[in-house]
Design a protein around this motif. Structure first.
Motif, PDB file in Angstrom:
ATOM      1  N   THR A  70     -89.960   3.881  44.889  1.00 31.35           N
ATOM      2  CA  THR A  70     -88.907   4.504  45.686  1.00 31.35           C
ATOM      3  C   THR A  70     -87.530   4.145  45.143  1.00 31.35           C
ATOM      4  O   THR A  70     -86.650   5.005  45.025  1.00 31.35           O
ATOM      5  N   GLY A  71     -87.315   2.883  44.797  1.00 31.71           N
ATOM      6  CA  GLY A  71     -86.019   2.472  44.264  1.00 31.71           C
ATOM      7  C   GLY A  71     -85.688   3.142  42.939  1.00 31.71           C
ATOM      8  O   GLY A  71     -84.559   3.614  42.734  1.00 31.71           O
ATOM      9  N   ALA A  75     -82.821   6.232  42.401  1.00 35.76           N
ATOM     10  CA  ALA A  75     -81.721   6.120  41.439  1.00 35.76           C
ATOM     11  C   ALA A  75     -81.708   7.317  40.493  1.00 35.76           C
ATOM     12  O   ALA A  75     -80.642   7.869  40.182  1.00 35.76           O
ATOM     13  N   VAL A  76     -82.884   7.736  40.039  1.00 37.31           N
ATOM     14  CA  VAL A  76     -82.971   8.898  39.154  1.00 37.31           C
ATOM     15  C   VAL A  76     -82.440  10.142  39.855  1.00 37.31           C
ATOM     16  O   VAL A  76     -81.659  10.922  39.286  1.00 37.31           O
ATOM     17  N   SER A  77     -82.828  10.329  41.099  1.00 37.36           N
ATOM     18  CA  SER A  77     -82.394  11.501  41.845  1.00 37.36           C
ATOM     19  C   SER A  77     -80.897  11.479  42.117  1.00 37.36           C
ATOM     20  O   SER A  77     -80.242  12.533  42.098  1.00 37.36           O
ATOM     21  N   TRP A  84     -73.171  14.823  40.217  1.00 38.80           N
ATOM     22  CA  TRP A  84     -73.119  13.839  39.144  1.00 38.80           C
ATOM     23  C   TRP A  84     -73.328  14.498  37.781  1.00 38.80           C
ATOM     24  O   TRP A  84     -72.675  14.125  36.794  1.00 38.80           O
ATOM     25  N   MET A  85     -74.212  15.475  37.705  1.00 32.40           N
ATOM     26  CA  MET A  85     -74.445  16.150  36.434  1.00 32.40           C
ATOM     27  C   MET A  85     -73.209  16.921  35.991  1.00 32.40           C
ATOM     28  O   MET A  85     -72.933  17.031  34.786  1.00 32.40           O
ATOM     29  N   THR A  86     -72.457  17.444  36.950  1.00 36.00           N
ATOM     30  CA  THR A  86     -71.209  18.117  36.600  1.00 36.00           C
ATOM     31  C   THR A  86     -70.223  17.149  35.964  1.00 36.00           C
ATOM     32  O   THR A  86     -69.579  17.454  34.945  1.00 36.00           O
ATOM     33  N   VAL A  87     -70.110  15.956  36.544  1.00 35.63           N
ATOM     34  CA  VAL A  87     -69.205  14.945  35.996  1.00 35.63           C
ATOM     35  C   VAL A  87     -69.675  14.487  34.622  1.00 35.63           C
ATOM     36  O   VAL A  87     -68.891  14.412  33.665  1.00 35.63           O
ATOM     37  N   ALA A 195     -88.097  16.069  38.271  1.00 35.10           N
ATOM     38  CA  ALA A 195     -88.906  16.926  39.135  1.00 35.10           C
ATOM     39  C   ALA A 195     -89.836  16.097  40.013  1.00 35.10           C
ATOM     40  O   ALA A 195     -89.974  16.350  41.225  1.00 35.10           O
ATOM     41  N   PHE A 196     -90.451  15.086  39.410  1.00 41.86           N
ATOM     42  CA  PHE A 196     -91.355  14.232  40.194  1.00 41.86           C
ATOM     43  C   PHE A 196     -90.588  13.453  41.260  1.00 41.86           C
ATOM     44  O   PHE A 196     -91.092  13.243  42.378  1.00 41.86           O
ATOM     45  N   SER A 197     -89.382  13.010  40.932  1.00 40.64           N
ATOM     46  CA  SER A 197     -88.597  12.262  41.920  1.00 40.64           C
ATOM     47  C   SER A 197     -88.281  13.118  43.135  1.00 40.64           C
ATOM     48  O   SER A 197     -88.295  12.626  44.268  1.00 40.64           O
ATOM     49  N   ARG A 198     -88.024  14.404  42.930  1.00 40.82           N
ATOM     50  CA  ARG A 198     -87.724  15.277  44.068  1.00 40.82           C
ATOM     51  C   ARG A 198     -88.958  15.499  44.935  1.00 40.82           C
ATOM     52  O   ARG A 198     -88.854  15.631  46.161  1.00 40.82           O
TER      53      ARG A 198
END
Length: 271
Positions: A70-71, A75-77, A84-87, A195-198
């Motif tokens: 979970t941790g 963090a990945v998500s 964040w991806m925009t930045v 994808a897996f994190s979502r």
């Protein structure tokens, strides 16, 4: 003696072959990505196909959660969220443009990311699919729509397009095929991790992330096509400068005839 016009260079044929290969690759990515997306959309709308596994996959992941996973996945998500991806993408493109002193490739990366955001937003509102139960969310409430996954779509476009642009840059054209395979494999694994994190965090169904993977591949195909068309245009001087026409062959020079003493000078003969 009359001059003759030189023929095409020896590198013209390999260049044409590489351009054709690039265009076929772009078409393959676009068709394959679109096919995956439309199959997932049809499955969602008819509640058939892979959509039949949505509930089972979601329940299995909710039951098998652990604090460590979970941790890490939270963090990945967080890092791969659209904001964040925009930045990250903006800073990377700006640094690239300043360091390499070029505009095209950084602009192409930003354009692909902007297209991913716009397409994702449009499809979300058109499909209007709800998320799984909010009781299973691990990172707080999220009232956004579910189909497709913006995290997966944006990250896939960023990683795949970035790898393509880096491998296609002037300094990396001699990269080995194994290097390209490893680079694209890393981009694919990174996208699959997001994808897996979502799925694990409870915010998406299986078909949401699979559709996003297809969209990411399709957008990458569009980028490859656009970049290839620009490369073909700049490789042809006549396309790069419409005013530049092929030089006409030089005509032979004839010396003027000299008049003999006591005779009138004859006119210069012309060819």
């Amino acid at each position: 003696m009359p001059t003759t016009q030189s023929g095409p260079s020896r590198g013209a044929a390999p260049t044409q072959r590489s351009q054709r290969t690039l265009f076929f690759a772009a078409a393959g990515l676009l068709v394959a990505g679109e096919a995956v997306f439309w199959l997932m959309l049809a499955a969602v709308q008819t509640d058939s196909g892979l959509a039949l596994l949505d509930g089972g996959v979601h329940d299995a992941l909710v039951e098998d959660r652990s604090p460590l996973a979970t941790g890490i996945l939270a963090a990945v998500s967080t890092v791969t969220s659209p904001s964040w991806m925009t930045v990250i993408g903006g800073l990377l493109a700006l640094g690239w443009a300043v360091w390499k002193r070029e505009i095209w490739r950084p602009a192409l990366l930003l354009g692909a990311m902007a297209a991913a955001f716009g397409v994702s937003t449009l499809i979300k509102h058109e499909v209007a699919r709800g998320r799984p139960s909010a009781t299973d969310f691990l990172m707080g409430p999220d009232d956004a729509l579910s189909f497709p996954s913006g995290h997966t779509f944006g990250t896939g476009v960023f990683l795949l397009v970035l790898v393509y642009l880096l491998l296609g840059s002037a300094g990396a054209r001699t990269a080995r095929r194994s290097t390209a395979v490893l680079a694209f494999s890393g981009a694919a694994l990174g996208t699959l991790l997001v994808a897996f994190s979502r799925l694990y965090l409870g915010y998406h169904w299986l078909t949401d992330v699979v559709a996003s993977l297809g969209l990411a591949v399709a957008v990458t195909g569009v980028v490859v096509l656009v970049d290839g068309l620009r490369g073909a245009r700049t490789a042809d001087p006549r396309m790069a400068d419409p005013d530049q026409a092929p030089a006409a062959p030089a005509l032979p020079a004839y010396p003027a005839l000299q008049a003999e003493p006591g005779l009138p000078a004859r006119a210069e003969q012309r060819p």
